[in-house]
Scaffold this motif. Sequence first.
Motif, PDB file in Angstrom:
ATOM      1  N   ASP A  87      10.190  -3.115   1.022  1.00  0.00           N
ATOM      2  CA  ASP A  87      11.227  -2.008   0.619  1.00  0.00           C
ATOM      3  C   ASP A  87      10.498  -0.730   1.277  1.00  0.00           C
ATOM      4  OD1 ASP A  87       9.051  -1.417  -1.048  1.00  0.00           O
ATOM      5  OD2 ASP A  87       9.915  -1.274  -2.787  1.00  0.00           O
ATOM      6  N   GLY A  88       9.521  -0.743   1.882  1.00  0.00           N
ATOM      7  CA  GLY A  88       8.601   0.829   2.053  1.00  0.00           C
ATOM      8  C   GLY A  88       8.021   0.869   1.180  1.00  0.00           C
ATOM      9  N   HIS A  89       7.325   0.676   0.621  1.00  0.00           N
ATOM     10  CA  HIS A  89       6.844   1.400  -0.451  1.00  0.00           C
ATOM     11  C   HIS A  89       4.967   0.939   0.322  1.00  0.00           C
ATOM     12  CE1 HIS A  89       8.718   3.210  -3.507  1.00  0.00           C
ATOM     13  NE2 HIS A  89       9.426   2.259  -2.980  1.00  0.00           N
ATOM     14  N   VAL A  90       4.000   2.100   0.547  1.00  0.00           N
ATOM     15  CA  VAL A  90       2.869   1.520   0.973  1.00  0.00           C
ATOM     16  C   VAL A  90       1.734   2.456  -0.394  1.00  0.00           C
ATOM     17  CG1 VAL A  90       0.986   2.774   2.657  1.00  0.00           C
ATOM     18  CG2 VAL A  90       3.570   2.802   2.916  1.00  0.00           C
ATOM     19  N   GLN A  91       1.395   0.609  -0.070  1.00  0.00           N
ATOM     20  CA  GLN A  91      -0.035   0.821  -1.555  1.00  0.00           C
ATOM     21  C   GLN A  91      -1.327   0.494  -0.687  1.00  0.00           C
ATOM     22  OE1 GLN A  91       0.412   0.937  -4.116  1.00  0.00           O
ATOM     23  NE2 GLN A  91       2.314   1.364  -3.987  1.00  0.00           N
ATOM     24  N   CYS A  92      -2.541   0.813  -1.005  1.00  0.00           N
ATOM     25  CA  CYS A  92      -3.560   0.443  -0.844  1.00  0.00           C
ATOM     26  C   CYS A  92      -4.190  -0.941  -1.655  1.00  0.00           C
ATOM     27  CB  CYS A  92      -4.243   1.573  -1.384  1.00  0.00           C
ATOM     28  SG  CYS A  92      -6.716   2.029  -0.528  1.00  0.00           S
ATOM     29  N   GLY A  93      -4.524  -1.514  -1.402  1.00  0.00           N
ATOM     30  CA  GLY A  93      -4.999  -3.174  -1.987  1.00  0.00           C
ATOM     31  C   GLY A  93      -6.358  -3.711  -1.013  1.00  0.00           C
ATOM     32  N   TYR A  94      -6.028  -5.267  -1.742  1.00  0.00           N
ATOM     33  CA  TYR A  94      -7.133  -6.026  -0.809  1.00  0.00           C
ATOM     34  C   TYR A  94      -6.820  -6.523   0.586  1.00  0.00           C
ATOM     35  CZ  TYR A  94      -8.783  -6.334  -5.858  1.00  0.00           C
ATOM     36  OH  TYR A  94      -8.635  -6.418  -7.192  1.00  0.00           O
ATOM     37  N   LYS A  95      -7.719  -6.148   1.319  1.00  0.00           N
ATOM     38  CA  LYS A  95      -7.166  -6.641   2.577  1.00  0.00           C
ATOM     39  C   LYS A  95      -7.415  -8.742   3.207  1.00  0.00           C
ATOM     40  CE  LYS A  95      -8.991  -5.322   7.464  1.00  0.00           C
ATOM     41  NZ  LYS A  95      -9.864  -4.468   8.461  1.00  0.00           N
ATOM     42  N   VAL A  96      -7.870  -9.199   2.677  1.00  0.00           N
ATOM     43  CA  VAL A  96      -7.581 -10.767   2.247  1.00  0.00           C
ATOM     44  C   VAL A  96      -7.237 -10.957   0.937  1.00  0.00           C
ATOM     45  CG1 VAL A  96      -9.936 -10.360   4.127  1.00  0.00           C
ATOM     46  CG2 VAL A  96     -10.124 -10.742   1.179  1.00  0.00           C
ATOM     47  N   LYS A  97      -7.727 -12.558   0.848  1.00  0.00           N
ATOM     48  CA  LYS A  97      -6.745 -13.064  -0.097  1.00  0.00           C
ATOM     49  C   LYS A  97      -7.549 -12.588  -1.835  1.00  0.00           C
ATOM     50  CE  LYS A  97      -4.598 -16.627   1.607  1.00  0.00           C
ATOM     51  NZ  LYS A  97      -5.169 -18.482   2.150  1.00  0.00           N
TER      52      LYS A  97
ATOM     53  N   PHE B  60     -15.011  -2.529   4.632  1.00  0.00           N
ATOM     54  CA  PHE B  60     -14.197  -3.667   4.234  1.00  0.00           C
ATOM     55  C   PHE B  60     -13.382  -4.343   4.475  1.00  0.00           C
ATOM     56  CE2 PHE B  60     -18.748  -2.395   7.025  1.00  0.00           C
ATOM     57  CZ  PHE B  60     -18.413  -2.593   8.278  1.00  0.00           C
ATOM     58  N   LEU B  61     -13.249  -4.256   3.166  1.00  0.00           N
ATOM     59  CA  LEU B  61     -12.156  -5.322   2.240  1.00  0.00           C
ATOM     60  C   LEU B  61     -11.144  -4.422   1.773  1.00  0.00           C
ATOM     61  CD1 LEU B  61     -15.356  -6.160  -0.231  1.00  0.00           C
ATOM     62  CD2 LEU B  61     -14.556  -7.497   1.684  1.00  0.00           C
ATOM     63  N   VAL B  62     -10.824  -3.328   2.304  1.00  0.00           N
ATOM     64  CA  VAL B  62      -9.787  -2.981   0.944  1.00  0.00           C
ATOM     65  C   VAL B  62      -8.719  -2.465   2.700  1.00  0.00           C
ATOM     66  CG1 VAL B  62     -10.305  -2.141  -1.109  1.00  0.00           C
ATOM     67  CG2 VAL B  62     -10.783  -0.146   1.141  1.00  0.00           C
ATOM     68  N   ASP B  63      -7.519  -2.065   2.423  1.00  0.00           N
ATOM     69  CA  ASP B  63      -7.073  -1.540   3.654  1.00  0.00           C
ATOM     70  C   ASP B  63      -5.175  -1.522   3.011  1.00  0.00           C
ATOM     71  OD1 ASP B  63      -5.672  -0.988   5.934  1.00  0.00           O
ATOM     72  OD2 ASP B  63      -5.953  -2.658   7.338  1.00  0.00           O
ATOM     73  N   ILE B  64      -4.522  -0.311   3.862  1.00  0.00           N
ATOM     74  CA  ILE B  64      -3.247  -0.306   2.949  1.00  0.00           C
ATOM     75  C   ILE B  64      -2.253  -1.287   3.325  1.00  0.00           C
ATOM     76  CG2 ILE B  64      -3.103   2.096   3.756  1.00  0.00           C
ATOM     77  CD1 ILE B  64      -1.829   2.055   6.175  1.00  0.00           C
ATOM     78  N   GLN B  65      -1.429  -1.174   2.712  1.00  0.00           N
ATOM     79  CA  GLN B  65      -0.103  -2.375   2.593  1.00  0.00           C
ATOM     80  C   GLN B  65       1.372  -1.558   2.382  1.00  0.00           C
ATOM     81  OE1 GLN B  65      -1.250  -5.471  -0.122  1.00  0.00           O
ATOM     82  NE2 GLN B  65      -3.150  -6.248   0.789  1.00  0.00           N
TER      83      GLN B  65
END
Length: 278
Positions: free
Chosen positions: A176-186, A167-172
């Motif tokens: 420029d179109g790059h997809v990253q796996c990062g934090y879902k909230v601050k 519940f804490l991570v998601d793709i962003q």
Amino acid sequence: MTANVSSRIDTTTNISLSPSVAVYESLEYKTVSVFLVLLVCGVGIVGNIMVVLVVVTTRHMRTPTNCYLVSLAIADLTVLVAAGLPNVSDSLTGTWVFGHAGCLGITYLQYLGINVSSCSITAFTVERYIAICHPMKAQTVCTVSRAKRIIAGVWMFTCVYCMLWFFLVDIQVSQDGHVQCGYKVKRELYLPIYLIDFAIFYIIPLLLAIVLYGLIARILYLSPLPNHPDTSATTLRRSCREAPDSGKGGRQVRPAVMFSSRKQEHCSYHHKDCKNVA
């Protein structure tokens, strides 16, 4: 004048940052980074698989200590696979290629392997402390069946605890179109989670290991050293040489013993003559 100074500063800053970006995108950097990641992960994966196979396939290797080592090896394998694949793909493509499910699963497996490794090392430390400092109790406490139950409990607890990361991570997706796996909230909201994780799986195991290994070192330092084997062997040989020659009748004992042994040998082959020989 002020505008010229500011323009010079901006130009210098841009020049200093542009080579670093070019380095990360260069073919040489990608080649070296992929090679190092594959080397480290390959050696680690092969080594941990060998540990598991040796303990599982060899009966006399199935000890409580080796059970904890197998748990540690499986946890390290999980970290190597979950952390190695994303690094290789990021170095080659510069974007996240595993999708939303991959982001959740890989992050979960990374924290699962790290936390299980910490718990396995802690259980191994406690088992070594009991085996060395309380050897009588270790015969009933440090068993293979108990070690398997402890390992199963560690994995179950850690699997449930690490579900929080679903519940804490998601793709962003960047502009420029790059997809990253990062934090879902601050990031500020992750501070309590990191502190709890740091305390449970690092601070507490570290303090416990320091105390237990200190007690182990104290027991080993204060315990008396065993006698030198050469001393006991020399004493035994000396007693064997002096025994036949001690006393006035020392030389008469040996023929008597030889005669008795010969008489018993003769009786074993001639049962009828035993009474007459006696």
